[in-house]
Design a protein around this motif. Structure first.
Motif: not given
Length: 103
Positions: A86-93
């Motif tokens: 989730a942290e990686r997805a949010l970072t890319w967001s």
């Protein structure tokens, strides 16, 4: 681009989808698995649209890197480490939101 959606808007669509799936993954993965899959598939379709579109040379390296990272995210088992995923997805967001203006 299909339906004449601007490149910048499509990038922001991807960003919103990533934020959604990141939040659902971290907070309620078991209940939202079907929605996570739906939005990841939709994001993949949006990314394919972008690959066929003209994006600026300034944005192209971001898109190339994101494409690789997105494929990794899609192929990983989320259950292994939900918060890290989730942290990686949010970072890319966040990255895409800020870089969309370069497209």
């Amino acid at each position: 681009m299909r339906n004449s959606v601007a490149v910048r808007d499509r990038i922001l669509d991807i960003s919103v989808n990533l934020a959604r799936v990141a939040n659902w993954t971290a907070d309620s993965y078991e209940e939202k698995q079907h929605l996570i899959k739906f939005f990841l598939d939709q994001t993949g379709d949006y990314l394919e649209e972008l690959r066929k579109s003209k994006v600026s040379e300034e944005f192209r390296p971001v898109m190339t890197r994101f494409s690789r990272e997105f494929e990794k995210l899609k192929s990983e088992k989320i259950q292994k480490d939900k918060n890290w995923w989730a942290e990686r997805a949010l970072t890319w967001s966040n990255i895409l939101t800020h870089r969309a203006k370069l497209a």
